[in-house]
Design a protein around this motif. Structure first.
Motif, PDB file in Angstrom:
ATOM      1  N   ASP A  83      13.760   3.813   9.676  1.00 55.45           N
ATOM      2  CA  ASP A  83      12.357   3.459   9.524  1.00 55.45           C
ATOM      3  C   ASP A  83      11.418   4.648   9.710  1.00 55.45           C
ATOM      4  OD1 ASP A  83      12.055   1.664  12.719  1.00 55.45           O
ATOM      5  OD2 ASP A  83      12.673   3.706  12.233  1.00 55.45           O
ATOM      6  N   SER A 123       7.297   3.220   1.160  1.00 54.45           N
ATOM      7  CA  SER A 123       6.976   3.828   2.444  1.00 54.45           C
ATOM      8  C   SER A 123       7.935   3.362   3.526  1.00 54.45           C
ATOM      9  CB  SER A 123       5.545   3.478   2.836  1.00 54.45           C
ATOM     10  OG  SER A 123       5.412   2.065   2.993  1.00 54.45           O
ATOM     11  N   SER A 130       7.629   1.608   6.177  1.00 59.10           N
ATOM     12  CA  SER A 130       7.546   0.201   6.589  1.00 59.10           C
ATOM     13  C   SER A 130       7.756  -0.762   5.431  1.00 59.10           C
ATOM     14  CB  SER A 130       6.186  -0.076   7.213  1.00 59.10           C
ATOM     15  OG  SER A 130       5.171  -0.043   6.225  1.00 59.10           O
ATOM     16  N   GLY A 131       7.671  -0.246   4.212  1.00 62.06           N
ATOM     17  CA  GLY A 131       7.760  -1.097   3.036  1.00 62.06           C
ATOM     18  C   GLY A 131       6.419  -1.621   2.558  1.00 62.06           C
ATOM     19  N   SER A 132       5.332  -1.259   3.253  1.00 61.96           N
ATOM     20  CA  SER A 132       4.022  -1.801   2.915  1.00 61.96           C
ATOM     21  C   SER A 132       3.396  -1.123   1.699  1.00 61.96           C
ATOM     22  CB  SER A 132       3.074  -1.662   4.107  1.00 61.96           C
ATOM     23  OG  SER A 132       2.895  -0.300   4.441  1.00 61.96           O
ATOM     24  N   ASN A 133       3.857   0.072   1.375  1.00 62.58           N
ATOM     25  CA  ASN A 133       3.321   0.801   0.220  1.00 62.58           C
ATOM     26  C   ASN A 133       4.435   1.104  -0.762  1.00 62.58           C
ATOM     27  OD1 ASN A 133       2.672   3.436  -1.306  1.00 62.58           O
ATOM     28  ND2 ASN A 133       0.694   2.816  -0.480  1.00 62.58           N
ATOM     29  N   THR A 134       4.234   0.713  -2.018  1.00 63.89           N
ATOM     30  CA  THR A 134       5.207   0.992  -3.064  1.00 63.89           C
ATOM     31  C   THR A 134       4.495   1.592  -4.271  1.00 63.89           C
ATOM     32  OG1 THR A 134       5.015  -1.252  -3.978  1.00 63.89           O
ATOM     33  CG2 THR A 134       6.749  -0.874  -2.352  1.00 63.89           C
ATOM     34  N   SER A 138      12.473  -2.616  -2.639  1.00 64.63           N
ATOM     35  CA  SER A 138      12.321  -3.242  -1.331  1.00 64.63           C
ATOM     36  C   SER A 138      13.243  -2.545  -0.345  1.00 64.63           C
ATOM     37  CB  SER A 138      12.654  -4.742  -1.403  1.00 64.63           C
ATOM     38  OG  SER A 138      14.004  -4.936  -1.807  1.00 64.63           O
ATOM     39  N   PRO A 190       1.914   6.224   6.162  1.00 68.50           N
ATOM     40  CA  PRO A 190       2.070   4.921   5.502  1.00 68.50           C
ATOM     41  C   PRO A 190       2.107   5.008   3.980  1.00 68.50           C
ATOM     42  CG  PRO A 190      -0.218   5.250   6.064  1.00 68.50           C
ATOM     43  CD  PRO A 190       0.518   6.491   6.550  1.00 68.50           C
ATOM     44  N   TRP A 191       2.595   6.111   3.426  1.00 72.03           N
ATOM     45  CA  TRP A 191       2.615   6.271   1.984  1.00 72.03           C
ATOM     46  C   TRP A 191       4.007   6.712   1.542  1.00 72.03           C
ATOM     47  CZ3 TRP A 191      -0.078   9.443   5.386  1.00 72.03           C
ATOM     48  CH2 TRP A 191       0.448  10.734   5.574  1.00 72.03           C
TER      49      TRP A 191
END
Length: 126
Positions: A30, A52, A54-58, A71, A104-105
């Protein structure tokens, strides 16, 4: 040293689907930004998708938007690329890449990634 490994490539007919997986070890999963790139013979390596830590940015390459989905499951140290409605022009070697990034990117340029897998071949027949 970070170890990266892809799986899931193969032969599929045009319009079909494939699911690629990538695992990485050697650093906390992570902490890693992950990406998929592809390269066909005689062509430059291009971004397919990235995600990213955390998976929050794709992010997606323009040609795969709305057909591919990226994912990750940090508990399983695994990233997945679901590819639907594949076309013959998408025959290529697909590479998983990663780099430590606490932001976060994710990165769209292959130059940002320091660790690469050996690649998995995807062949789409017409």
């Amino acid at each position: 040293q970070v170890q990266v490994a892809e799986s899931g490539g193969g032969l599929v007919q045009a319009g079909g689907s494939l699911r690629l997986s990538c695992t990485a070890s050697g650093l906390p999963f992570d902490d890693l930004t992950m990406g998929w790139f592809r390269q066909a013979p005689g062509k430059e390596r291009e971004l397919v998708s990235c995600i990213s830590r955390s998976g929050s940015n794709t992010q997606y390459g323009d040609s795969v938007k709305d057909r591919f989905t990226i994912s990750r499951d940090n508990a399983k140290n695994t990233m997945v690329l679901q590819m639907d409605n594949l076309g013959p022009g998408e025959t290529a070697m697909y590479f998983c890449a990663t780099v430590k990034n606490l932001g976060p990117w994710c990165y769209k340029s292959s130059l940002e990634y320091g660790y690469w897998g050996q690649g998995t071949q995807v062949t789409v027949s017409s």
